[in-house]
Every structure is written in C-alpha cells, then in structure tokens.
Design a protein around this motif. Sequence first.
Motif, PDB file in Angstrom:
ATOM      1  N   ILE A 321       0.809  -1.203   0.000  1.00  0.00           N
ATOM      2  CA  ILE A 321       0.000   0.000   0.000  1.00  0.00           C
ATOM      3  C   ILE A 321       0.850   1.263   0.000  1.00  0.00           C
ATOM      4  O   ILE A 321       0.341   2.356  -0.177  1.00  0.00           O
ATOM      5  CB  ILE A 321      -0.984   0.040   1.189  1.00  0.00           C
ATOM      6  N   LEU A 322       2.165   1.094   0.211  1.00  0.00           N
ATOM      7  CA  LEU A 322       3.031   2.271   0.195  1.00  0.00           C
ATOM      8  C   LEU A 322       3.468   2.631  -1.222  1.00  0.00           C
ATOM      9  O   LEU A 322       3.921   3.725  -1.485  1.00  0.00           O
ATOM     10  CB  LEU A 322       4.271   2.034   1.068  1.00  0.00           C
ATOM     11  N   ASN A 323       3.334   1.666  -2.118  1.00  0.00           N
ATOM     12  CA  ASN A 323       3.812   1.898  -3.474  1.00  0.00           C
ATOM     13  C   ASN A 323       2.786   2.654  -4.304  1.00  0.00           C
ATOM     14  O   ASN A 323       1.598   2.600  -4.030  1.00  0.00           O
ATOM     15  CB  ASN A 323       4.100   0.564  -4.157  1.00  0.00           C
ATOM     16  N   PRO A 324       3.271   3.338  -5.332  1.00  0.00           N
ATOM     17  CA  PRO A 324       2.329   3.954  -6.270  1.00  0.00           C
ATOM     18  C   PRO A 324       1.406   2.870  -6.798  1.00  0.00           C
ATOM     19  O   PRO A 324       1.825   1.730  -6.985  1.00  0.00           O
ATOM     20  CB  PRO A 324       3.238   4.490  -7.372  1.00  0.00           C
ATOM     21  N   LYS A 325       0.146   3.239  -7.053  1.00  0.00           N
ATOM     22  CA  LYS A 325      -0.807   2.159  -7.261  1.00  0.00           C
ATOM     23  C   LYS A 325      -1.336   1.990  -8.676  1.00  0.00           C
ATOM     24  O   LYS A 325      -1.851   0.945  -9.016  1.00  0.00           O
ATOM     25  CB  LYS A 325      -1.978   2.384  -6.352  1.00  0.00           C
ATOM     26  N   HIS A 326      -1.220   3.016  -9.498  1.00  0.00           N
ATOM     27  CA  HIS A 326      -1.978   2.979 -10.734  1.00  0.00           C
ATOM     28  C   HIS A 326      -1.984   1.667 -11.488  1.00  0.00           C
ATOM     29  O   HIS A 326      -3.018   1.025 -11.624  1.00  0.00           O
ATOM     30  CB  HIS A 326      -1.557   4.112 -11.666  1.00  0.00           C
ATOM     31  N   LYS A 328      -0.868  -1.386 -10.772  1.00  0.00           N
ATOM     32  CA  LYS A 328      -1.320  -2.505  -9.953  1.00  0.00           C
ATOM     33  C   LYS A 328      -2.841  -2.508  -9.832  1.00  0.00           C
ATOM     34  O   LYS A 328      -3.517  -3.522  -9.979  1.00  0.00           O
ATOM     35  CB  LYS A 328      -0.683  -2.364  -8.562  1.00  0.00           C
ATOM     36  N   TRP A 330      -5.272  -1.245 -11.712  1.00  0.00           N
ATOM     37  CA  TRP A 330      -6.085  -1.595 -12.867  1.00  0.00           C
ATOM     38  C   TRP A 330      -5.832  -3.028 -13.295  1.00  0.00           C
ATOM     39  O   TRP A 330      -6.721  -3.700 -13.782  1.00  0.00           O
ATOM     40  CB  TRP A 330      -5.841  -0.609 -14.010  1.00  0.00           C
ATOM     41  N   TYR A 338     -10.494   2.513  -6.355  1.00  0.00           N
ATOM     42  CA  TYR A 338     -10.387   3.747  -7.108  1.00  0.00           C
ATOM     43  C   TYR A 338     -11.643   4.573  -6.885  1.00  0.00           C
ATOM     44  O   TYR A 338     -11.603   5.784  -6.786  1.00  0.00           O
ATOM     45  CB  TYR A 338     -10.204   3.420  -8.581  1.00  0.00           C
TER      46      TYR A 338
ATOM     47  N   LEU B 251      -1.994   9.190  -6.796  1.00  0.00           N
ATOM     48  CA  LEU B 251      -0.797   8.352  -6.924  1.00  0.00           C
ATOM     49  C   LEU B 251      -0.783   7.193  -5.927  1.00  0.00           C
ATOM     50  O   LEU B 251      -0.214   6.142  -6.209  1.00  0.00           O
ATOM     51  CB  LEU B 251       0.458   9.206  -6.701  1.00  0.00           C
ATOM     52  N   PHE B 252      -1.381   7.387  -4.744  1.00  0.00           N
ATOM     53  CA  PHE B 252      -1.302   6.367  -3.699  1.00  0.00           C
ATOM     54  C   PHE B 252      -2.682   5.991  -3.185  1.00  0.00           C
ATOM     55  O   PHE B 252      -3.651   6.730  -3.393  1.00  0.00           O
ATOM     56  CB  PHE B 252      -0.427   6.863  -2.535  1.00  0.00           C
ATOM     57  N   ASN B 253      -2.741   4.862  -2.476  1.00  0.00           N
ATOM     58  CA  ASN B 253      -3.988   4.388  -1.902  1.00  0.00           C
ATOM     59  C   ASN B 253      -4.495   5.317  -0.807  1.00  0.00           C
ATOM     60  O   ASN B 253      -3.706   5.830  -0.022  1.00  0.00           O
ATOM     61  CB  ASN B 253      -3.745   3.022  -1.250  1.00  0.00           C
TER      62      ASN B 253
END
Lengths: 346, 346
Positions: A321-326, A328, A330, A338, B251-253
Amino acid sequence: MQTNTTPNITMKYTQTDFYIGLGLAVSSTIFIGTSFIIKKVALIRLNHIGSVRAGFGGFGYLKEWIWWLGFLMMGVGELANFAAYAFAPASLVTPLGALSVLVSAVLASKYLNEKLNLLGKIGCLLCILGSTVIVIHSPKEEEVESLKDLLEKIKDSAFLMYILFVLICSLLIALYFGPKYGSQNVVVYIIMCSAIGSLTVMSCKGLGLALKETITGRSDDFQNWLTYVFFITVIICIFIQMNYLNKALDLFNTSIVTPVYYVFFTTLVIIASAILFKEWLTLSVEDILGNICGFLTVIIAIFLLHAFKDMDISLSDLRGILNPKHEKLWRNGRNENYESLLSRSI
Amino acid sequence: MQTNTTPNITMKYTQTDFYIGLGLAVSSTIFIGTSFIIKKVALIRLNHIGSVRAGFGGFGYLKEWIWWLGFLMMGVGELANFAAYAFAPASLVTPLGALSVLVSAVLASKYLNEKLNLLGKIGCLLCILGSTVIVIHSPKEEEVESLKDLLEKIKDSAFLMYILFVLICSLLIALYFGPKYGSQNVVVYIIMCSAIGSLTVMSCKGLGLALKETITGRSDDFQNWLTYVFFITVIICIFIQMNYLNKALDLFNTSIVTPVYYVFFTTLVIIASAILFKEWLTLSVEDILGNICGFLTVIIAIFLLHAFKDMDISLSDLRGILNPKHEKLWRNGRNENYESLLSRSI
C-alpha cells in the motif's frame, strides 16, 4: 486533582511517597519481566543438556544457577511490588503490572529469538502510552492513618460486603462452577484468582503500612495482632491464588490467560481499593475518565501483544500500500478502491 | 491547568467557548464522515444505472440528489469545523479530525458492507480513547484579543520564520522534489499539503475571530483590511492544499494517504498554533505528556484502521487460543508453548 483542604494530622501519601511508589512499581515490573526470560533460558539450556524436562516431572532446573538467578530476580521484583503498595495507591501499582508483559516480550524477541511481529510492537507502544496516561491520572494522595484506623476502614460495611462477596464467589467456583465449567471457559478460575488477589493486595497494603510505621518508629506494629492477621491472610491468599492460576495456565494458553487475568485482577483491585480507601472521591471527572482511557488502552495493548503472536505480520507485508498504485490497481481490477478514492476527492 | 492570574481585559477562550468549540468539532467530524459514505452510495447507484463513471470523466453524479445531499453534509461539516476553530484552540480541533475516519469506517461497515475486521474495530476504540485523552489535556484557554492584536502575534519573528519556512518548503516541493520524487514517496506531496494546511487553519482562526467580533458587536471587522487578507489566504491555501492532496490520492492508496496526512497535518497545525498562540506555555508537564500520549494513540488507531483493511482477521480466527489446549498442543507438537507456560508457572 483536588487536595483535601481541611486540616488533618493523618499520615498522607505525599508527592514524594507517590514517586517512590511509582519507581518501585516500575522497577518491580522490570525485575519480574526479566525473571521470566532468565528462567526460560535456564529451561532451554537444560533441554540442550538432555535432562528430564520440567514438564515431565524433572527437577534438573534446581541445579542450574541461571534458574536460581531468575528466581532471585522474581523475588526482588515481588518485594519491590509489595513495597510499592505501601507508598502509592493500589489503583496505580496494579495496572502498571502490564509493563512486565512488555519487558518480557521485548527481551524474548531480543534474547530468545521469539519474533515480535508488527502488532506486538504496536502493543508495546500502546502499553507504554496507556500506562503513562494511568500514571498522570491516578490518585496522588490517599489518607492512610495508623493500623487501628485501617481497621476502622475495613470495618466499613461496604468493604465487609465486598469480602463476603469474594468469599461466596470463591466457594461457589471452588466447589461447583470450577469442576463443572473450569475446563471449558477461561474466565472461571481467573475470576477466582483475581477476587482472592484483590484481598491479597489489600492485606499487603496493611502489612506494608505496619512495616513502614515500625521502621519509621511511629509505632511498634509488631505488637499488634492486626499485623499478624494481615500476614496470615497474605500467605493464605497467595497460596489459593497461585493454585488456581496454575490450574488456569494448565488448561489454557498463556496467551489468553495473561490478558484475561490482567483485566480481571486489575479491575477487582481497583474496585476493592475504591471501596476501602475511597481514593476516587478526590479525583475529578477528568481524572476518572483519563484512568478509564488509560486502562482500556493497556487492555488493548496486551491483547495485541498476545492474540496475534503466531501471525506473521511485518511492515514489509504492508509495503504494497506504500507503493504507487496505478498500474497494480487496474491490473487487479480492484476498481472499488479507485471509486472510494474518487468519492473522497470529488 | 494554570490560569493566568494577571488581570487583563482581553478576549479569552472561556470554558463555555471551549465546550462550544468541542461540540462543533465533534459534530463536524460526524457530518464529514457521513458525507463520504453518502457520496459513495451515490456513485454506486450511478454505477448500477450504467452512466459513465466519474473515474472516466463522467459527470452523471451531478444529477443524483443523493450526491448533492453528501455534498451538502460535507459543506455543513466544513462550516462547523471552521466555526470550531473560532471557539477552541487549533491543537484541540485538528486532532479530533480523526473521528471522521472513525465515523466513515463504522458507517461503511454498516451500510456499504465493507467489512470492518477485528483490528479495524480495535482501531475505532483506540481512536475514541486517544481523542478523549487529547480533549482532557488540551489547552482550555487561549488569549486572543482583537484582530489588531492577532496581527501583533503574527508579526512575532518566530511565526514569520515559520511562514517563510512553509513557503520555501512548498516552493521546493512544487518545483523540484515533487516532480522528481512525488510519485515514489507518499510523504512528498503530503508534507506540502500539511504545511500549507497549517497556514489555512491559522487564517481560518483569524477569519473566525473577525466574524465572532463582528457578530457579537465588539467591532466591525469587515472594515478591517486584515479580514480580507485572511479571507484571500484561506481561499488560496485551500486551493493549493486540495490540488496537491488530490495528486497524492491519485498516486497512492487512500489507506496510506489518510493516516500519513493526518499525522503531518495535525503535527504542523499544533506546531504553528504553538508558535503563534503559545497556548502550550500555560500547560503543565502532565498535560503536555497526556497530549502526546493521546496523539500517538490516535495515530496508531488510524494505522490499525487502514493498514490491515484487506486482512481477514476476526475473533473467530482467535477462538483457537480460547479453547482448552492440552490435546491440541501435544498433537501439534508445539512444545515451546508448554515450555513458556512452565517457565511462568514455576
């Protein structure tokens, strides 16, 4: 905190006494917490040597000097704890007992390679936070006069009712509920230990008072029959308490016995102390509220330390959850996430 | 808490004002927390109808009356929050914002079938406990005089240094650190939002003061240029803050942005408020300690509520440790457990 402004010549817990008691209580938890670990080190060493394990009736640990060191530390810790009751109110000393759980958890993770997971670490931090809040709000003064006057307080009908209540409960559990439900429900024997334990603590306070008065030369309480009543009560109560605590530990996991015991024991000591010393009457609503918050926080802390012990949770599991998510997001098709994001950012 | 005993005719936050502010702050979190859920209900309904989703550029939600209801509640909540700053110290109002996270978590589990796991429930309880401790220890009084005098306080070199620091940080992030590291590390944009946010809160306090003075007829602050400076600052700051918060959320959750934002935003508001109003000078060591404990407890609560969201943990998973253990223990060969038990009961 309000101070009683009516002039009195009674022996009061002063601020200095409060801090001595606090220091004794905290150091006792360090000794007791460390003693668990040292004893366990001794048992593990014996296990390597290959003598008959304690669980199978072996007594080899008695020949191990490390085990005796643990035993000694336990003794020092219990003495410090006993002394703490003579200086500070029981409703401060008993809840702080939680710190020994913290000390043994931290030492176990350091010296016994028992991994402390993320929730355990959070539990440790919460344990300190809750204890601090309890210390801030605990009653700082308490009127305790001579042993004679303590007897007057004990003769108070409310406290006699409490003693009667504890005795009836204990008899009912020992004779009826224990044999019938004791092996199914963890609280049965623990309620008994805690109820008897609250009487132990009150007797310890009496005994501590007698010692303190004698040492400071105020009066020679070793001439007083009441001192011996307290002494005998402490011995009998500790014996019953240990017997039933071992029963509970034998039937259930330490992980569940420790937190449940903490909750019941502390609650009953606070109730007994409140009935006997009425120390809470001098507290403001804010202090009572603060005490409750601190106490609940410590209960949660002990629960987190114990209940999730075997789970493998660390910060690295949460890295996701710390990483950029886009991408992952989708890819996994977790659109709800989202959506919730949108509902917040619109 | 000590009260300033030197006679002064300044406008002080009285006890009544404190409770009005507290009431407004708590009700604002209820409105804001509820509004998240209502907006989400609207988005889910639209999703069922099949219109173009907001995430894909649709504006169908504007035709949905429920979405407008959520929007209205959000507005009411923000107004109550704004008013709260005029009555109570910022170091009370801002930390209580955590309660909106609690409200939306509880409502989501009730009306949106988003399961709240055991750790989430513990987080909710801790959130209440920590907030209560903060309320108990927060500064109850704060000297705020006329707008003119607020200007004097702002002109204080320490606060001017703080504003300068915020502006330099924001510029550095907007021009250099943001484009370079913003998409890799969640704190970059959040620090900027929080720093600007602390200025928003301080301007809100000024604006609230102007409104309060005008309404109570003490002076007509709408003739004062300072009121307009505050007004324009609030508008600009909110605009920048929202822009970069949306960037972070994009960018993040939400699960990581919300707790991190809470921590930085609250910390910076407390620092700014401490520099500007020096409200902490009137606090005792115990109150400061209590505040820190409460604040850390709330941070842990929000972490528990968010970080373990997707884990399937319930009390029933822990039933194992509640059951009598003997057979299970020896069958699994988990002798260490028995050993740790022994080391404690010996």
